[in-house]
Enzyme design. Structure first.
Site, PDB file in Angstrom:
ATOM      1  N   ASP A   1       4.974  -0.510   2.756  1.00  0.00           N
ATOM      2  CA  ASP A   1       5.903  -0.843   1.667  1.00  0.00           C
ATOM      3  C   ASP A   1       6.614  -2.133   2.068  1.00  0.00           C
ATOM      4  O   ASP A   1       7.520  -2.112   2.905  1.00  0.00           O
ATOM      5  CB  ASP A   1       6.930   0.281   1.461  1.00  0.00           C
ATOM      6  CG  ASP A   1       6.335   1.504   0.803  1.00  0.00           C
ATOM      7  OD1 ASP A   1       5.676   1.345  -0.229  1.00  0.00           O
ATOM      8  OD2 ASP A   1       6.513   2.614   1.329  1.00  0.00           O
TER       9      ASP A   1
ATOM     10  N   ARG B   1       9.418  -3.642   5.466  1.00  0.00           N
ATOM     11  CA  ARG B   1       9.344  -2.909   6.734  1.00  0.00           C
ATOM     12  C   ARG B   1       9.375  -3.824   7.956  1.00  0.00           C
ATOM     13  O   ARG B   1       9.858  -3.424   9.010  1.00  0.00           O
ATOM     14  CB  ARG B   1       8.087  -2.054   6.767  1.00  0.00           C
ATOM     15  CG  ARG B   1       7.961  -1.046   5.643  1.00  0.00           C
ATOM     16  CD  ARG B   1       9.129  -0.095   5.587  1.00  0.00           C
ATOM     17  NE  ARG B   1       8.907   0.953   4.589  1.00  0.00           N
ATOM     18  CZ  ARG B   1       9.859   1.552   3.924  1.00  0.00           C
ATOM     19  NH1 ARG B   1      11.130   1.216   4.149  1.00  0.00           N
ATOM     20  NH2 ARG B   1       9.596   2.486   3.027  1.00  0.00           N
TER      21      ARG B   1
ATOM     22  N   ARG C   1      15.031  -3.468  -6.892  1.00  0.00           N
ATOM     23  CA  ARG C   1      13.592  -3.458  -6.622  1.00  0.00           C
ATOM     24  C   ARG C   1      12.815  -3.786  -7.892  1.00  0.00           C
ATOM     25  O   ARG C   1      11.671  -4.227  -7.821  1.00  0.00           O
ATOM     26  CB  ARG C   1      13.156  -2.085  -6.087  1.00  0.00           C
ATOM     27  CG  ARG C   1      13.771  -1.718  -4.750  1.00  0.00           C
ATOM     28  CD  ARG C   1      13.546  -0.248  -4.419  1.00  0.00           C
ATOM     29  NE  ARG C   1      12.144   0.053  -4.204  1.00  0.00           N
ATOM     30  CZ  ARG C   1      11.659   1.297  -4.113  1.00  0.00           C
ATOM     31  NH1 ARG C   1      12.480   2.345  -4.240  1.00  0.00           N
ATOM     32  NH2 ARG C   1      10.371   1.499  -3.905  1.00  0.00           N
TER      33      ARG C   1
ATOM     34  N   LYS D   1       4.059   0.755  -9.279  1.00  0.00           N
ATOM     35  CA  LYS D   1       4.774   2.023  -9.104  1.00  0.00           C
ATOM     36  C   LYS D   1       6.114   1.946  -9.839  1.00  0.00           C
ATOM     37  O   LYS D   1       6.573   0.835 -10.144  1.00  0.00           O
ATOM     38  CB  LYS D   1       4.964   2.336  -7.610  1.00  0.00           C
ATOM     39  CG  LYS D   1       5.709   1.265  -6.810  1.00  0.00           C
ATOM     40  CD  LYS D   1       5.669   1.567  -5.320  1.00  0.00           C
ATOM     41  CE  LYS D   1       6.541   0.593  -4.541  1.00  0.00           C
ATOM     42  NZ  LYS D   1       6.462   0.782  -3.089  1.00  0.00           N
ATOM     43  N   HIS D   2       6.692   3.065 -10.280  1.00  0.00           N
ATOM     44  CA  HIS D   2       6.292   4.447 -10.092  1.00  0.00           C
ATOM     45  C   HIS D   2       6.007   5.028 -11.483  1.00  0.00           C
ATOM     46  O   HIS D   2       6.944   5.341 -12.212  1.00  0.00           O
ATOM     47  CB  HIS D   2       7.399   5.251  -9.417  1.00  0.00           C
ATOM     48  CG  HIS D   2       7.867   4.631  -8.121  1.00  0.00           C
ATOM     49  ND1 HIS D   2       8.763   3.580  -8.061  1.00  0.00           N
ATOM     50  CD2 HIS D   2       7.544   4.919  -6.833  1.00  0.00           C
ATOM     51  CE1 HIS D   2       8.995   3.255  -6.793  1.00  0.00           C
ATOM     52  NE2 HIS D   2       8.274   4.040  -6.021  1.00  0.00           N
TER      53      HIS D   2
ATOM     54  N   HIS E   1      13.574  10.926  -3.303  1.00  0.00           N
ATOM     55  CA  HIS E   1      13.468  11.151  -1.860  1.00  0.00           C
ATOM     56  C   HIS E   1      14.240  12.406  -1.450  1.00  0.00           C
ATOM     57  O   HIS E   1      13.846  13.091  -0.506  1.00  0.00           O
ATOM     58  CB  HIS E   1      14.011   9.947  -1.081  1.00  0.00           C
ATOM     59  CG  HIS E   1      13.180   8.717  -1.214  1.00  0.00           C
ATOM     60  ND1 HIS E   1      13.323   7.825  -2.256  1.00  0.00           N
ATOM     61  CD2 HIS E   1      12.190   8.223  -0.425  1.00  0.00           C
ATOM     62  CE1 HIS E   1      12.463   6.840  -2.104  1.00  0.00           C
ATOM     63  NE2 HIS E   1      11.761   7.054  -1.011  1.00  0.00           N
TER      64      HIS E   1
ATOM     65  N   ASP F   1       2.788   9.666  -4.585  1.00  0.00           N
ATOM     66  CA  ASP F   1       3.913   9.207  -3.777  1.00  0.00           C
ATOM     67  C   ASP F   1       4.009  10.179  -2.593  1.00  0.00           C
ATOM     68  O   ASP F   1       3.310  11.200  -2.542  1.00  0.00           O
ATOM     69  CB  ASP F   1       5.205   9.182  -4.606  1.00  0.00           C
ATOM     70  CG  ASP F   1       6.243   8.198  -4.055  1.00  0.00           C
ATOM     71  OD1 ASP F   1       6.084   7.748  -2.905  1.00  0.00           O
ATOM     72  OD2 ASP F   1       7.213   7.906  -4.765  1.00  0.00           O
TER      73      ASP F   1
END
Length: 337
Positions: free
Chosen positions: A62, A70, A135, A165-166, A178, A250
Site C-alpha cells: 500500500d 509504507r 486518500r 479501491k474500495h 479496520h 480487503d
C-alpha cells in the site's frame, strides 16, 4: 498462482516464512513498514521471497502517498491524492498532470525494489469517512474519475497495473472497517448515482486492472459485506459493469470482515463470492488456519488473471535516478510542493 496473499514478520525471511511462502495456496505477499529499512534492504527481501517461493509470486504494497506510504526514508514522498486539487489551485488539467506524475514516480520506485503493484488508486469519494479522507482525490465523483484516470495512465505508462479501491465506495460511511463493521444505510439509487460512478466509468474505459471491495454492508443492496457478496461481485461487478480483472479481498483480518465468521469462514466466503486473491495480514495463526483447513482452491481463471499483474521490467534501484521519467516526475512534483 495460489489465492492467498500473506505477509512476513520482519526485514528478512525466517524459516517459517520460507516454508509458508512455498505452500501451494500462497500466490502473493504484501509488505508493510515493519519490513522496511532501506531501498537496498527491501530489494534484497523481495529477492529472498522470489527465491524461496520457487514459483511466480505477486508482491504488493500500500503505497498510495500521504499517510498511506509504507516506505519513506530513501523514497520520494508522494503527496496525498486529496492534496492535488489544492496544489493545482483547482486547475483540473494541472491536477491531472500532478496525479499522473505522482503515479509515475511512485510506480518506478516501487518496481525498482522488486515489487509488482501498489494497491492504488483510491476511487472512494471524500465525504464523511475519516479513514478515507484525503486518500480520495475529491468530493465530486466526476473529478475523482478524471484524476484517477490520469493517475492510472501514469501507472500504465511505466508498466504497473492499477488496483481501484474500495468498491463500491467507502467514503460515505463514518465507521472504519479496520476496527468496525461499517453499515451504509443510504438507498441503492444514491449509492449507484454517487459512489459507484468512478468505478463504473473507469471500468467502462478499461482502465482498472484490479479492484478491492470494501468491508461495508449496504443493506438496501445486499445483507452481506461487499467482499462476501455474490450479488455485488458477480451480478453487479462482473455482469452489470463488465469487469474482467482481478478481485482482491480487503484484509480478512480487519474487524469489518468478522461478519463472515472466523478466518477459515472468511476465506471460504470471499472466494465463493468471487475474490481471486484473499489477503490475510498481521495474523500468522489465522493465516495458517486458512492454509490448513479452509475449503479454498487454486482456480485456473483466477491464476491467469493474477499473472497479468506481475511486473515485466527489470529496473533496479541503482539505476533509477538515471531514468528520464523518474527525473521528470521527481522535479515536476517538487515544483508544486
Amino acid at each position: 498462482m495460489g489465492p492467498v496473499m500473506l505477509d512476513v514478520q520482519s526485514t528478512s525471511l525466517s524459516q517459517e516464512d520460507k516454508e509458508i511462502i512455498q505452500h501451494p495456496l500462497v500466490g502473493g505477499l504484501i509488505l508493510f513498514t515493519r519490513n522496511y529499512q532501506s531501498p537496498e534492504q527491501i530489494a534484497d527481501l523481495n529477492q529472498q521471497i522470489r527465491v524461496a517461493a520457487k514459483k511466480p509470486m505477486l508482491i504488493a504494497v500500500d503505497h498510495e502517498g500521504g499517510r498511506v506510504q509504507r516506505f519513506r526514508d530513501g523514497f520520494s514522498l508522494i503527496p496525498a491524492m486529496g492534496k492535488l486539487w489544492k496544489m493545482s489551485d483547482a486547475n483540473l488539467d494541472l491536477a491531472k498532470e500532478l496525479a499522473k506524475q505522482s503515479a509515475i514516480l511512485m510506480a518506478l520506485e516501487v518496481q525498482a525494489v522488486g515489487i509488482d503493484i501498489s494497491f492504488a488508486p483510491v476511487l472512494d469519494i471524500n465525504n464523511i469517512s475519516d479513514v478515507i479522507g484525503d486518500r480520495s482525490f475529491h468530493q465530486q465523483p466526476q473529478y475523482v474519475t478524471e484524476l484517477a484516470e490520469a493517475f492510472i495512465n501514469g501507472l500504465h505508462q511505466v508498466g504497473m497495473k492499477a488496483t481501484g479501491k474500495h468498491f463500491p465506495g467507502h467514503g460515505s460511511v463514518k465507521a472504519d472497517s479496520h476496527v468496525d463493521l461499517p453499515i451504509d444505510t443510504r438507498s441503492k439509487a444514491e449509492i449507484f448515482q454517487q459512489d459507484l460512478v468512478p468505478f463504473q466509468q473507469l471500468i467502462a474505459k478499461q482502465k482498472v486492472d484490479a479492484l478491492m471491495p470494501a468491508h461495508v454492508i449496504f443493506p438496501d443492496v445486499d445483507s452481506q459485506a461487499v467482499g462476501f457478496s455474490r450479488y455485488w461481485l458477480q451480478d453487479i461487478l462482473r455482469e452489470k459493469l463488465g469487469f474482467n480483472g482481478v478481485i482482491f479481498s480487503d484484509d480478512l483480518s480487519m474487524q469489518g470482515a468478522a461478519s463472515a465468521g472466523g478466518y477459515v469462514e472468511r476465506a471460504e466466503a470471499a472466494q465463493d463470492a468471487g475474490c481471486d486473491m484473499l489477503l490475510l495480514c498481521n495474523n500468522r495463526d489465522g493465516c495458517v488456519d486458512v492454509l490448513d483447513n479452509a475449503n479454498i482452491s487454486n482456480l485456473s481463471i483466477s491464476s491467469e488473471r493474477l499473472k497479468t499483474l506481475l511486473k515485466k521490467d527489470n529496473n533496479h534501484w541503482s539505476s533509477l535516478k538515471s531514468n528520464t521519467s523518474w527525473q521528470h516526475a521527481s522535479q515536476y512534483l517538487k515544483t508544486y510542493k
